[in-house]
Design a protein around this motif. Structure first.
Motif, short mmCIF file in Angstrom:
data_model
loop_
_atom_site.label_atom_id
_atom_site.label_comp_id
_atom_site.label_asym_id
_atom_site.label_seq_id
_atom_site.Cartn_x
_atom_site.Cartn_y
_atom_site.Cartn_z
N SER A 117 32.98 41.91 -40.53
CA SER A 117 33.05 42.98 -39.28
C SER A 117 31.83 43.02 -38.46
O SER A 117 31.75 43.26 -37.21
CB SER A 117 33.45 44.31 -39.89
N GLU A 118 30.60 43.12 -39.37
CA GLU A 118 29.49 43.26 -38.52
C GLU A 118 29.26 41.86 -37.61
O GLU A 118 28.79 42.17 -36.71
CB GLU A 118 28.20 43.37 -39.38
N MET A 119 29.67 40.95 -38.49
CA MET A 119 29.39 39.60 -37.63
C MET A 119 30.07 39.35 -36.35
O MET A 119 29.63 39.01 -35.32
CB MET A 119 29.92 38.30 -38.57
N GLN A 120 31.41 39.86 -36.20
CA GLN A 120 32.29 40.39 -35.26
C GLN A 120 31.65 40.79 -34.15
O GLN A 120 31.72 40.67 -32.87
CB GLN A 120 33.65 40.38 -35.39
N PHE A 121 31.02 42.16 -34.39
CA PHE A 121 30.46 42.97 -33.26
C PHE A 121 29.15 42.38 -32.89
O PHE A 121 28.82 42.37 -31.63
CB PHE A 121 30.42 44.43 -34.12
N LEU A 122 28.36 41.51 -33.62
CA LEU A 122 27.32 40.79 -33.11
C LEU A 122 27.70 40.03 -32.11
O LEU A 122 26.93 39.60 -30.94
CB LEU A 122 26.64 40.07 -34.16
N LYS A 123 28.74 39.33 -32.50
CA LYS A 123 29.51 38.24 -31.30
C LYS A 123 29.85 38.90 -30.03
O LYS A 123 29.67 38.53 -29.22
CB LYS A 123 30.63 37.31 -32.10
N ALA A 124 30.25 40.05 -30.21
CA ALA A 124 31.06 40.81 -29.14
C ALA A 124 29.78 41.31 -28.27
O ALA A 124 29.96 41.17 -27.06
CB ALA A 124 31.91 42.03 -29.64
N TYR A 136 35.37 42.03 -30.51
CA TYR A 136 35.59 43.43 -30.54
C TYR A 136 36.74 43.87 -31.36
O TYR A 136 36.60 44.69 -32.35
CB TYR A 136 35.38 43.96 -29.18
N LEU A 137 37.92 43.14 -31.01
CA LEU A 137 39.09 43.61 -31.68
C LEU A 137 39.28 42.92 -33.18
O LEU A 137 39.48 43.78 -34.21
CB LEU A 137 40.23 42.99 -31.06
N ASN A 138 38.47 41.96 -33.26
CA ASN A 138 38.53 41.52 -34.82
C ASN A 138 37.44 42.29 -35.55
O ASN A 138 38.00 42.31 -36.90
CB ASN A 138 37.75 39.90 -34.60
N GLY A 139 36.57 42.78 -34.96
CA GLY A 139 35.54 43.61 -35.81
C GLY A 139 36.43 44.87 -36.27
O GLY A 139 36.09 45.46 -37.36
N ILE A 140 36.96 45.48 -35.32
CA ILE A 140 37.67 46.78 -35.69
C ILE A 140 38.73 46.59 -36.86
O ILE A 140 38.77 47.49 -37.67
CB ILE A 140 38.34 47.49 -34.38
N SER A 141 39.62 45.61 -36.44
CA SER A 141 40.61 45.28 -37.46
C SER A 141 40.08 45.03 -38.82
O SER A 141 40.77 45.35 -39.67
CB SER A 141 41.35 43.96 -36.80
N ALA A 142 38.87 44.16 -38.88
CA ALA A 142 38.37 43.89 -40.31
C ALA A 142 37.85 45.01 -40.74
O ALA A 142 37.98 45.25 -41.93
CB ALA A 142 37.22 42.84 -40.02
N SER A 143 37.43 45.89 -39.99
CA SER A 143 36.70 47.19 -40.70
C SER A 143 37.80 48.15 -41.39
O SER A 143 37.87 48.47 -42.32
CB SER A 143 36.09 48.04 -39.62
N ILE A 144 38.97 48.30 -40.44
CA ILE A 144 39.83 48.93 -40.96
C ILE A 144 40.59 48.45 -42.42
O ILE A 144 40.83 49.20 -43.31
CB ILE A 144 41.01 48.98 -40.15
#
Length: 515
Positions: free
Chosen positions: A355-362, A378-386
């Motif tokens: 999740s952290e990695m996806q937000f870095l990318k976003a 951004y969507l990947n990060g939220i989804s992975a966090s959930i």
């Protein structure tokens, strides 16, 4: 005399062959040259301990924890104390020479995966310690017979992290030598010796490193994106340190068995992110499905959180006190085996997540003005966090997740996406573990002032305490100090060179915060 002389020679010869028996510096019960496989497992415990120990203070500074428990919430420091110095201790003592031994021993044996592991953990240690403290000791750190150590600039430390991470990737990619997955597996408590996952972790370190430099002319968002694309690919790649949780000695530092968080409180910023306030402008419009797993309502069913450096609001009756991270009201300890989210005895501690990695990318893609790539990440990060939170508590259903992903708290198109959306969702996703990374984000954006280009994603959300600590001069904390017992007692002259003898040193901006 001649007979006596001959007898003395014989005595000397016979005992010269028994040197080990008489060597008071050798303990036959303790290996003098421990193997890498015996040194590796404790390193993971040290990593967890360092971050969690100091997060009792840092958690207040970044407003993950509240309750007016200590100087962290007022951005202060404690003189003549090792408080806030555990990450430093982890880097130089807990990991320190042990990593050097692993690398030296494994190079001799051509066990390149062990060498790579040592290099990777050292890169992690340098990165988190410099992001936490600023200037640190690298070049002279482990030189023998040295008693005075000069500090290196944060820019040089960042460069050394890049070098080490790349060397680790090379070593984990080697197919020659005597190293093997099987040899590493028993010692590797996180990835069971899987070289592919260690390579991904190294790229994650490189992504963090590059992402922190948004204020520098050398910042390259595409480099961050490229690193992330080679880093953790799903929650299955998360770097999580396990805890047995059977007794206090092997339990999560944040769990009830260790009893370290009784007086801490959930904060109004976490409550506001989970009830939609900071995404929609209206509390209760959208309830995040992660809420019940991550925080707790008061006895009357209302979710409340503290303001910075404030105790439980006086308007709330004792029966409705704000919950602590374990999910208990007031300062109650729920008992062994209880707690919630990452605050349970058996809960593992994340060092890095997908999740952290996806937000870095976003964030990087948004700054590159590639909003479609930013939106997908951004969507990947939220989804992975959930999904991550769901696995730690009551399962979040597909319907609940879908409803949230289609709600007003989540932007429904790339066109509408803002940097604030990305950074606040990242702030929420890292709650309970990403303490230093979240602080790095807050500081690189200068809290609510903004970065070198004027972006200020935390404006209107992050609020400072009503008063900073006395030594701050009205300024927020930007760094911690080197550990007191190792530096202020033994290395004070070197500290003076970097200004660490000043009472307001902890308010000096980081290298990465400046243009």
């Amino acid at each position: 005399m001649k007979k006596i002389y001959i007898m003395l020679i014989a005595f000397a010869i016979s005992f010269s062959g028994c040197k080990k028996y008489f060597d008071v510096n050798t303990d036959p019960a303790t290996p003098q040259n421990p193997e890498s496989r015996t040194l590796v497992p404790p390193l993971f415990a040290q990593m967890e301990r360092g971050v969690q120990w100091d997060s009792r203070y840092l958690g207040g500074t970044i407003q993950y924890f509240g309750g007016a428990v200590n100087v962290g919430e007022s951005h202060g420091w404690l003189a003549a104390s090792d408080a806030l110095g555990e990450i430093w201790r982890t880097c130089y003592y807990g990991l320190g020479a042990n990593i050097s031994l692993i690398i030296e021993d494994s190079e001799k044996k051509q066990e390149w995966n062990y060498v790579g592991l040592g290099q990777s953990l050292r890169a992690w240690g340098w990165q988190i310690t410099t992001d936490y403290t600023g200037e640190i000791i690298v070049k002279q750190a482990f030189e023998p017979n040295r008693f005075i150590f000069d500090y290196d600039s944060q820019e040089d430390v960042y460069a050394e992290v890049v070098r080490l991470a790349n060397e680790s990737i090379k070593n984990f990619s080697r197919t020659d030598g005597t190293g093997s997955v099987v040899k590493l597996a028993s010692a590797d408590l996180v990835y069971a010796g899987d070289p592919a996952k260690w390579i991904k972790f190294n790229y994650g370190l490189l992504a963090r490193n590059a992402s922190s430099t948004i204020n520098k002319a050398s910042y390259d968002p595409q480099k961050v994106i490229d690193y992330v694309d080679k880093a953790l690919g799903s929650n299955a790649d998360n770097f999580i340190i396990p805890n047995n949780g059977t007794i206090a000695a092997d339990a999560n530092f944040f769990g009830p068995l260790r009893a370290n968080l009784a007086s801490y409180r959930q904060t109004r910023i976490i409550v506001g992110l989970l009830d939609g306030t900071y995404f929609t402008g209206t509390a209760g419009t959208v309830i995040d499905p992660r809420r019940n797993n991550m925080i707790t309502a008061s006895q009357d069913g209302v979710f409340r959180g503290t303001n910075p450096n404030a105790s439980d609001p006086g308007t709330v009756a004792n029966a409705n006190q704000i919950a602590n991270p374990w999910g208990s009201l007031g300062s109650a300890n729920p008992g062994a085996g209880n707690g919630k989210y990452l605050f349970k005895d058996k809960a593992g501690f994340p060092i890095m997540t997908y999740s952290e990695m996806q937000f870095l990318k976003a964030e990087a893609a948004f700054r590159k003005e590639d909003k479609q790539t930013a939106y997908t990440a951004y969507l990947n990060g939220i989804s992975a966090s959930i999904d991550f939170v769901s696995a730690l508590g009551t399962a979040i259903t597909t319907a609940e997740k879908t409803a949230y992903m289609q709600s007003a708290s989540v932007k429904q198109s790339a066109t509408d996406l803002t940097l604030k959306d990305i950074m606040l969702q990242k702030y929420l996703a890292l709650y309970g573990y990403g303490f230093v990374e979240t602080w790095t984000d807050l500081r690189k954006y200068n809290y609510i002032t903004g970065d070198s280009k004027g972006n200020n994603p935390y404006l209107g959300t992050f609020v400072f305490p009503s008063a900073f600590s006395a030594d701050n001069g009205g300024k927020p904390a930007q760094r911690t100090r080197p550990r007191y017992n190792s530096e202020y007692i033994w290395n004070i002259e070197a500290l003076k060179k970097i200004g660490a003898d000043k009472v307001d040193y902890h308010t000096k901006p980081m290298w990465f915060s400046l243009p």
